[in-house]
Enzyme design. Structure first.
Site, PDB file in Angstrom:
ATOM      1  N   HIS A  72       0.848  -1.201   0.000  1.00 26.47           N
ATOM      2  CA  HIS A  72       0.000   0.000   0.000  1.00 26.47           C
ATOM      3  C   HIS A  72       0.875   1.239   0.000  1.00 26.47           C
ATOM      4  O   HIS A  72       1.818   1.338   0.770  1.00 26.47           O
ATOM      5  CB  HIS A  72      -0.884   0.025   1.253  1.00 26.47           C
ATOM      6  CG  HIS A  72      -2.065  -0.895   1.164  1.00 26.47           C
ATOM      7  ND1 HIS A  72      -3.247  -0.655   1.805  1.00 26.47           N
ATOM      8  CD2 HIS A  72      -2.241  -2.053   0.497  1.00 26.47           C
ATOM      9  CE1 HIS A  72      -4.104  -1.628   1.544  1.00 26.47           C
ATOM     10  NE2 HIS A  72      -3.518  -2.495   0.762  1.00 26.47           N
ATOM     11  N   TYR A 198      -8.706   5.288   8.129  1.00 26.28           N
ATOM     12  CA  TYR A 198      -8.740   5.621   9.553  1.00 26.28           C
ATOM     13  C   TYR A 198      -9.788   6.717   9.705  1.00 26.28           C
ATOM     14  O   TYR A 198      -9.587   7.833   9.238  1.00 26.28           O
ATOM     15  CB  TYR A 198      -7.379   6.133  10.015  1.00 26.28           C
ATOM     16  CG  TYR A 198      -6.301   5.072  10.129  1.00 26.28           C
ATOM     17  CD1 TYR A 198      -5.626   4.591   9.010  1.00 26.28           C
ATOM     18  CD2 TYR A 198      -5.950   4.555  11.373  1.00 26.28           C
ATOM     19  CE1 TYR A 198      -4.637   3.620   9.127  1.00 26.28           C
ATOM     20  CE2 TYR A 198      -4.960   3.590  11.502  1.00 26.28           C
ATOM     21  CZ  TYR A 198      -4.309   3.119  10.380  1.00 26.28           C
ATOM     22  OH  TYR A 198      -3.333   2.163  10.508  1.00 26.28           O
ATOM     23  N   PRO A 290      -2.792   0.119  19.097  1.00 19.85           N
ATOM     24  CA  PRO A 290      -2.588  -0.354  17.724  1.00 19.85           C
ATOM     25  C   PRO A 290      -2.784   0.690  16.625  1.00 19.85           C
ATOM     26  O   PRO A 290      -2.527   0.412  15.456  1.00 19.85           O
ATOM     27  CB  PRO A 290      -3.625  -1.479  17.573  1.00 19.85           C
ATOM     28  CG  PRO A 290      -4.650  -1.206  18.608  1.00 19.85           C
ATOM     29  CD  PRO A 290      -3.969  -0.505  19.730  1.00 19.85           C
ATOM     30  N   LYS A 294       2.234  -0.397  15.058  1.00 16.11           N
ATOM     31  CA  LYS A 294       3.671  -0.484  15.332  1.00 16.11           C
ATOM     32  C   LYS A 294       4.108  -1.721  16.135  1.00 16.11           C
ATOM     33  O   LYS A 294       5.287  -2.064  16.157  1.00 16.11           O
ATOM     34  CB  LYS A 294       4.131   0.765  16.110  1.00 16.11           C
ATOM     35  CG  LYS A 294       4.169   2.012  15.272  1.00 16.11           C
ATOM     36  CD  LYS A 294       5.395   2.040  14.369  1.00 16.11           C
ATOM     37  CE  LYS A 294       5.266   3.017  13.236  1.00 16.11           C
ATOM     38  NZ  LYS A 294       4.972   2.449  11.943  1.00 16.11           N
ATOM     39  N   TYR A 382       4.694   6.295   9.950  1.00 17.63           N
ATOM     40  CA  TYR A 382       3.808   5.175   9.640  1.00 17.63           C
ATOM     41  C   TYR A 382       4.533   4.096   8.840  1.00 17.63           C
ATOM     42  O   TYR A 382       4.416   2.903   9.139  1.00 17.63           O
ATOM     43  CB  TYR A 382       2.576   5.685   8.877  1.00 17.63           C
ATOM     44  CG  TYR A 382       1.479   4.661   8.764  1.00 17.63           C
ATOM     45  CD1 TYR A 382       0.549   4.482   9.795  1.00 17.63           C
ATOM     46  CD2 TYR A 382       1.354   3.857   7.638  1.00 17.63           C
ATOM     47  CE1 TYR A 382      -0.449   3.533   9.705  1.00 17.63           C
ATOM     48  CE2 TYR A 382       0.360   2.902   7.534  1.00 17.63           C
ATOM     49  CZ  TYR A 382      -0.541   2.751   8.574  1.00 17.63           C
ATOM     50  OH  TYR A 382      -1.530   1.793   8.477  1.00 17.63           O
TER      51      TYR A 382
HETATM   52  P1  FAD Z   1       3.322 -12.092  21.299  1.00 18.36           P
HETATM   53  O1  FAD Z   1       2.829 -12.134  19.909  1.00 18.36           O
HETATM   54  O2  FAD Z   1       2.372 -11.745  22.383  1.00 18.36           O
HETATM   55  O3  FAD Z   1       3.993 -13.504  21.596  1.00 18.36           O
HETATM   56  C1  FAD Z   1       4.325 -13.930  22.890  1.00 18.36           C
HETATM   57  C2  FAD Z   1       4.246 -15.436  22.950  1.00 18.36           C
HETATM   58  O4  FAD Z   1       4.674 -15.873  24.228  1.00 18.36           O
HETATM   59  C3  FAD Z   1       2.828 -15.948  22.760  1.00 18.36           C
HETATM   60  O5  FAD Z   1       2.804 -16.943  21.776  1.00 18.36           O
HETATM   61  C4  FAD Z   1       2.444 -16.461  24.131  1.00 18.36           C
HETATM   62  O6  FAD Z   1       1.528 -17.544  24.059  1.00 18.36           O
HETATM   63  C5  FAD Z   1       3.793 -16.877  24.676  1.00 18.36           C
HETATM   64  N1  FAD Z   1       3.850 -16.925  26.136  1.00 18.36           N
HETATM   65  C6  FAD Z   1       3.297 -16.055  27.020  1.00 18.36           C
HETATM   66  N2  FAD Z   1       3.558 -16.436  28.269  1.00 18.36           N
HETATM   67  C7  FAD Z   1       4.303 -17.571  28.192  1.00 18.36           C
HETATM   68  C8  FAD Z   1       4.864 -18.437  29.155  1.00 18.36           C
HETATM   69  N3  FAD Z   1       4.702 -18.206  30.466  1.00 18.36           N
HETATM   70  N4  FAD Z   1       5.565 -19.515  28.731  1.00 18.36           N
HETATM   71  C9  FAD Z   1       5.727 -19.756  27.404  1.00 18.36           C
HETATM   72  N5  FAD Z   1       5.202 -18.966  26.442  1.00 18.36           N
HETATM   73  C10 FAD Z   1       4.495 -17.877  26.831  1.00 18.36           C
HETATM   74  N6  FAD Z   1      -0.555  -4.666  16.790  1.00 18.36           N
HETATM   75  C11 FAD Z   1      -0.853  -3.983  15.700  1.00 18.36           C
HETATM   76  O7  FAD Z   1       0.035  -3.344  15.147  1.00 18.36           O
HETATM   77  N7  FAD Z   1      -2.135  -4.011  15.200  1.00 18.36           N
HETATM   78  C12 FAD Z   1      -3.156  -4.755  15.801  1.00 18.36           C
HETATM   79  O8  FAD Z   1      -4.283  -4.796  15.330  1.00 18.36           O
HETATM   80  C13 FAD Z   1      -2.847  -5.470  16.966  1.00 18.36           C
HETATM   81  N8  FAD Z   1      -3.801  -6.223  17.591  1.00 18.36           N
HETATM   82  C14 FAD Z   1      -3.467  -6.898  18.747  1.00 18.36           C
HETATM   83  C15 FAD Z   1      -4.428  -7.664  19.434  1.00 18.36           C
HETATM   84  C16 FAD Z   1      -4.119  -8.324  20.628  1.00 18.36           C
HETATM   85  C17 FAD Z   1      -5.175  -9.127  21.364  1.00 18.36           C
HETATM   86  C18 FAD Z   1      -2.812  -8.217  21.143  1.00 18.36           C
HETATM   87  C19 FAD Z   1      -2.443  -8.919  22.460  1.00 18.36           C
HETATM   88  C20 FAD Z   1      -1.840  -7.493  20.434  1.00 18.36           C
HETATM   89  C21 FAD Z   1      -2.156  -6.825  19.243  1.00 18.36           C
HETATM   90  N9  FAD Z   1      -1.194  -6.072  18.524  1.00 18.36           N
HETATM   91  C22 FAD Z   1      -1.517  -5.392  17.417  1.00 18.36           C
HETATM   92  C23 FAD Z   1       0.181  -6.023  18.901  1.00 18.36           C
HETATM   93  C24 FAD Z   1       1.034  -7.062  18.159  1.00 18.36           C
HETATM   94  O9  FAD Z   1       0.235  -8.161  17.811  1.00 18.36           O
HETATM   95  C25 FAD Z   1       2.160  -7.418  19.094  1.00 18.36           C
HETATM   96  O10 FAD Z   1       2.956  -6.268  19.234  1.00 18.36           O
HETATM   97  C26 FAD Z   1       2.996  -8.598  18.619  1.00 18.36           C
HETATM   98  O11 FAD Z   1       2.252  -9.786  18.727  1.00 18.36           O
HETATM   99  C27 FAD Z   1       4.272  -8.681  19.476  1.00 18.36           C
HETATM  100  O12 FAD Z   1       4.922  -9.901  19.239  1.00 18.36           O
HETATM  101  P2  FAD Z   1       5.667 -10.648  20.403  1.00 18.36           P
HETATM  102  O13 FAD Z   1       6.276 -11.838  19.775  1.00 18.36           O
HETATM  103  O14 FAD Z   1       6.511  -9.695  21.144  1.00 18.36           O
HETATM  104  O15 FAD Z   1       4.536 -11.063  21.441  1.00 18.36           O
HETATM  105  C1  DHB Z   2      -4.492  -3.274  11.089  1.00 23.27           C
HETATM  106  C2  DHB Z   2      -4.208  -3.121  12.430  1.00 23.27           C
HETATM  107  C3  DHB Z   2      -3.806  -1.893  12.901  1.00 23.27           C
HETATM  108  O1  DHB Z   2      -3.522  -1.743  14.200  1.00 23.27           O
HETATM  109  C4  DHB Z   2      -3.681  -0.799  12.057  1.00 23.27           C
HETATM  110  O2  DHB Z   2      -3.298   0.389  12.547  1.00 23.27           O
HETATM  111  C5  DHB Z   2      -3.956  -0.971  10.718  1.00 23.27           C
HETATM  112  C6  DHB Z   2      -4.365  -2.203  10.237  1.00 23.27           C
HETATM  113  C7  DHB Z   2      -4.922  -4.596  10.590  1.00 23.27           C
HETATM  114  O3  DHB Z   2      -5.076  -5.513  11.416  1.00 23.27           O
HETATM  115  O4  DHB Z   2      -5.154  -4.746   9.390  1.00 23.27           O
END
Ligand code: FAD
Ligand code: DHB
Length: 395
Positions: A72, A198, A290, A294, A382
Site C-alpha cells: 500500500h 482511519y 494499535p 507499530k 507510519y
Molecule cells: P506475542 O505475539 O504476544 O507472543 C508472545 C508469545 O509468548 C505468545 O505466543 C504467548 O503464548 C507466549 N507466552 C506467554 N507467556 C508464556 C509463558 N509463560 N511460557 C511460554 N510462552 C508464553 N498490533 C498492531 O500493530 N495491530 C493490531 O491490530 C494489533 N492487535 C493486537 C491484538 C491483541 C489481542 C494483542 C495482544 C496485540 C495486538 N497487537 C496489534 C500487537 C502485536 O500483535 C504485538 O505487538 C505482537 O504480537 C508482538 O509480538 P511478540 O512476539 O513480542 O509477542
Molecule cells: C491493522 C491493524 C492496525 O492496528 C492498524 O493500525 C492498521 C491495520 C490490521 O489488522 O489490518
C-alpha cells in the site's frame, strides 16, 4: 538439555529471533505455552513496515509474503464528511507498507524453523527462569525439565513470565491506559476501499483494513470492558456503516463475520529491556495502542538488534553490544510510543474531552491533511523510520 539461547514465547519476536540466530549458526530452543494451532490462528496485527518486509525477505521467509501481501502506498484519514489521502509515494518516496496478517508471518516462521530442524516446543507449561543475574542462567518447565543456556530471551509478550522475574527495583515502568478498546472483526467480504481508512467520528474511531481480495478487517472504538456478547453482527455492521459511510459515494459491503475479539489499548515501556543474561524483546518489554500499527514492527526491530549483539558475543566473546541492547532499542521504541499515542489521540473520541478539546482535535486533523510537512511526519513514522544499523536487508 543445553542450548546457546533459550527463547521464551513463539510469537513473532521469539520465532524470528530463533530463525535469525540459526542463520548465524547460533542454537536456540523456543518454549511456547500455547499449541501450534493456537498461535497460528491468533489474529492480531496486519501492517508490516518496509523494514520488516525487508528483514523477513532477507532472512528467506518472505516468499509467500511477497506473493500474497498487499503493498500500500497510502492511507486515508476520514473525518468531517471528507476523505484525505496521505500519499506515501509523494511524502516518503520509495517507502511503503505491506498488509499481511501477523498469523501468516507466524506460520511462515514456524515452517522455516521446522524445515531447518529447529527446536520449537509448544504446549510447554510452568516455564520459569533462574539465575538470570549470573552467566549460567537456566529455564525450568513442564514438571522437571531443565534447559541450560548462555542467554535467555524473554519474548513472551506483555503477560509473560520473564519480565516479572527481574528483581524488584531494577525496572522502571512507564504506562498509560486508555478509556476505550478496539473491537476487531474479520469478514468474508471484498474490501470496500483499496487502501486503509482511519475514520474519526463523533461516535468514535473506526478502521477499515483488509487481509486479501476476499477478506476485510475492521476495528471499532468501544468502551473499555466491552463484552462481545453485546455486539451481534448486525450491531457491528450498523456501527461500521455509521462511522465509515460519511463521504459521498462510499458504501460499505458486508459479509459473514468469522472472527472477533476485543483488545484493550495501552501504552507501556519497561526500562531497561535487560537484566543480567535476560533480554526482553517485543511486547514483553513494551506495548503500544494499535492505531499506529507499530507493535509487531517494534518486535522485529528488537530482535534484529539482539541478533547482532549475540552474533558479536559468540564471535569474539565481547558483551559490548549486549550491554548496549536496551539503549539501542529504546530510541526506536520511544519514537513508536509517541507516534502511537499521537495517532490514538488524533483519531479517537475521549469522553473526558470537552467541546474545546474536540475543536483542537479537528484543527490538528486539518493541519495533518493540509500541510505537506505535517503529512510527511505522519507518513515517515507510519511506513517506519530506517534502522539505526542502516542495513535495510537485516542484521
Ligand atoms: P506475542 O505475539 O504476544 O507472543 C508472545 C508469545 O509468548 C505468545 O505466543 C504467548 O503464548 C507466549 N507466552 C506467554 N507467556 C508464556 C509463558 N509463560 N511460557 C511460554 N510462552 C508464553 N498490533 C498492531 O500493530 N495491530 C493490531 O491490530 C494489533 N492487535 C493486537 C491484538 C491483541 C489481542 C494483542 C495482544 C496485540 C495486538 N497487537 C496489534 C500487537 C502485536 O500483535 C504485538 O505487538 C505482537 O504480537 C508482538 O509480538 P511478540 O512476539 O513480542 O509477542
Ligand atoms: C491493522 C491493524 C492496525 O492496528 C492498524 O493500525 C492498521 C491495520 C490490521 O489488522 O489490518
Amino acid at each position: 538439555m543445553r542450548t546457546q539461547v533459550g527463547i521464551i514465547g513463539a510469537g513473532p519476536a521469539g520465532l524470528l529471533l530463533s530463525h535469525l540466530l540459526h542463520l548465524r549458526g547460533i542454537s536456540s530452543v523456543v518454549l511456547e505455552r500455547r499449541s501450534r494451532e493456537y498461535v497460528e490462528r491468533r489474529v492480531r496485527a496486519g501492517v508490516l513496515e518496509q523494514g520488516t518486509v525487508d528483514t523477513l525477505v532477507a532472512a528467506g521467509v518472505g516468499e509467500r509474503l511477497l506473493r500474497e501481501g498487499l503493498p500500500h502506498r497510502g492511507i486515508e484519514l476520514r473525518y468531517g464528511g471528507a476523505g484525505h489521502r496521505i500519499a506515501f509515494e509523494r511524502l516518503v518516496p520509495g517507502r511503503a507498507i505491506t498488509v499481511y496478517g501477523q498469523q501468516e508471518v507466524v506460520k511462515d516462521l514456524i515452517a522455516a524453523r521446522l524445515a531447518a530442524d529447529g527446536d520449537v516446543r509448544f504446549e510447554v507449561d510452568d516455564v520459569a527462569v533462574h539465575d538470570i543475574g549470573t552467566d549460567r542462567p537456566y529455564v525450568t518447565f513442564g514438571g522437571g525439565e531443565r534447559l541450560d543456556c548462555d542467554v535467555i530471551a524473554g519474548c513472551d509478550g506483555f503477560h509473560g513470565v520473564t519480565r516479572p522475574s527481574i528483581p524488584d527495583g531494577v525496572l522502571t515502568a512507564y504506562e498509560r491506559e486508555y478509556p476505550f478498546a478496539w473491537l476487531g472483526v474479520l469478514a468474508r467480504v471484498e474490501p470496500s476501499a483499496e487502501e486503509l481508512i482511519y475514520a474519526r467520528t463523533e461516535r468514535g474511531f473506526a478502521l477499515h483494513s483488509m487481509r486479501s481480495p476476499e477478506v476485510s478487517r475492521f476495528y471499532l472504538q468501544v468502551p473499555a470492558g466491552t463484552d462481545l456478547a453485546d455486539w451481534p453482527d448486525e450491531r457491528v455492521w450498523a456501527e461500521l456503516r455509521t462511522r465509515l459511510e460519511t463521504v459521498p459515494g462510499f458504501s460499505l459491503a458486508t459479509g459473514e463475520i468469522f472472527e472477533r475479539g476485543v483488545t484493550p489499548l495501552r501504552s507501556f515501556v519497561a526500562e531497561p529491556m535487560q537484566y543480567g543474561r535476560l533480554y526482553l524483546a517485543g511486547d514483553a518489554a513494551h506495548i503500544v495502542p494499535p492505531t499506529g500499527a507499530k507493535g509487531l514492527n517494534l518486535a522485529v526491530a528488537d530482535v534484529r538488534v539482539l541478533t547482532g549483539a549475540l552474533a558479536r558475543f559468540y564471535a569474539d566473546g565481547s558483551t559490548e553490544l549486549l550491554d548496549g541492547y536496551s539503549a539501542a532499542c529504546l530510541k526506536r521504541v520511544w519514537r513508536a510510543q509517541h507516534f502511537s499515542w499521537w495517532m490514538t489521540t488524533l483519531l479517537h473520541t475521549f469522553d473526558s474531552d470537552d467541546a474545546y478539546g474536540r475543536r483542537l482535535q479537528l484543527s490538528h486533523l486539518d493541519y495533518v491533511t493540509s500541510s505537506e510537512a505535517a503529512a510527511a511526519t505522519l507518513a515517515e513514522n507510519y511506513v517506519g523510520l530506517p534502522y539505526e544499523d542502516g542495513d535495510p536487508a537485516g542484521p
